[in-house]
Write an enzyme that holds these catalytic residues in place. Sequence first.
Site, short mmCIF file in Angstrom:
data_model
loop_
_atom_site.label_atom_id
_atom_site.label_comp_id
_atom_site.label_asym_id
_atom_site.label_seq_id
_atom_site.Cartn_x
_atom_site.Cartn_y
_atom_site.Cartn_z
N GLY A 206 30.58 39.58 97.55
CA GLY A 206 29.24 39.64 96.97
C GLY A 206 28.29 38.75 97.73
O GLY A 206 27.37 38.17 97.16
N HIS A 267 29.47 35.66 86.98
CA HIS A 267 28.57 35.59 85.82
C HIS A 267 27.82 36.90 85.58
O HIS A 267 27.18 37.07 84.55
CB HIS A 267 27.60 34.41 85.94
N ASP A 268 27.92 37.83 86.54
CA ASP A 268 27.27 39.13 86.36
C ASP A 268 28.11 40.11 85.54
O ASP A 268 27.63 41.20 85.22
CB ASP A 268 27.01 39.77 87.74
N GLU A 295 29.61 28.55 90.59
CA GLU A 295 28.99 29.05 89.36
C GLU A 295 28.56 27.88 88.48
O GLU A 295 29.02 26.74 88.64
CB GLU A 295 30.00 29.90 88.55
N GLU A 326 27.00 33.17 81.44
CA GLU A 326 27.44 31.87 81.95
C GLU A 326 28.57 31.38 81.05
O GLU A 326 28.63 31.74 79.87
CB GLU A 326 26.28 30.87 81.95
#
Length: 362
Positions: A206, A267-268, A295, A326
């Site tokens: 990513g 977190h997505d 993160e 989160e």
Amino acid sequence: MEKGKLEVGEEMELQGQADICKLMLAFIDSMALKCAVELGIPDIIHSQGQPITLSEIINGIPNLSPSFDINYLFRIMRLLVRNRVFSAYEPDLKDGSSGTKTLYGLTPSSKWLVKDSKISLAPLVLAENHPWLLDPWHYLGKCVQEGGFAFAKAHGSEIWKFGSENPEFNKLFSVGMACSSTLVVDAILDDYHEGFGDLESIVDVGGAIGTLINEIVKKYPHIRGTNFDLPHVVAEALENPGVAHVGGDMFVEIPSADAVILKWVLHDWNDEDCVKILKNCNKAISNKGKLIIIECVLKPDGEGLFDGLGLAFDLLMIAHSSGGRERTEAEWKKLLKAGGFSRYKITPIKGIPSIIEAYPDI
């Protein structure tokens, strides 16, 4: 005594009224900030090397119409000065009398908005305040009532599909995310400098246009870097010696390496999807390798400089992601264990995120 109690009660009521009004109109601060970035005001002041007047700012704004309104600019700057985005003062004349032309300068806040600096938040300001990313916020209530994803409710498809079909949005979003990468890369390299030295290969899952992995390889040229993301994302990637850009799907397979980096990826996604990603990371990591997660570690009752912002980021995940959130340390521990990483350690770094270093179960 009764009168004193009544005065305290009235003061509390007025404070409550003020608090609600401030929250209700908080978007005005964001829009004023976006306006300043769009007009290039931080860059105009920066280019002069000193505080300047409104007239000098106006003269530096490109594509200015003959019908421009300097009074509008004054009112916008007045609010931004109150919010400490810019400074303002009346210069003293040589004879000691007070001047009449206010001079506007940069502050520690607006220095983060200068576009040609190494680290600038300007692209992120423009992305997060674009209608594409603002519209989903109007669907938070619907998400509570109906479930589902706010971005899809606003635009008809989830954010990743929308980006693959809309090059203009993809560029806006990718540049904004690259800005966030640049924001943390120095902190990562400074505060985690012992974490990369013994690695021969790293894949950044990513990694968008490759900002983070490029900087790692630049500092540690012995490392073979791979920037791994969706094909339409890596098509916009930055070319850099020692870094290969590979398109693919992290839910299917991740390229092998000594270490896998996930920066603001998990977190997505919801827990189920995260476990799928973590298991693929586990397969990709070589013997004695590790997973490096960058993160936020949420502290809902924390009093740190960025702890409140972590809660805001959590709602950002409702607005923009596909079920992401989160997570607290307890939630990270549970997630990592399900993905095959029972051992981990957390290293705080400067800024919002921490580094979670996790090791595959043997």
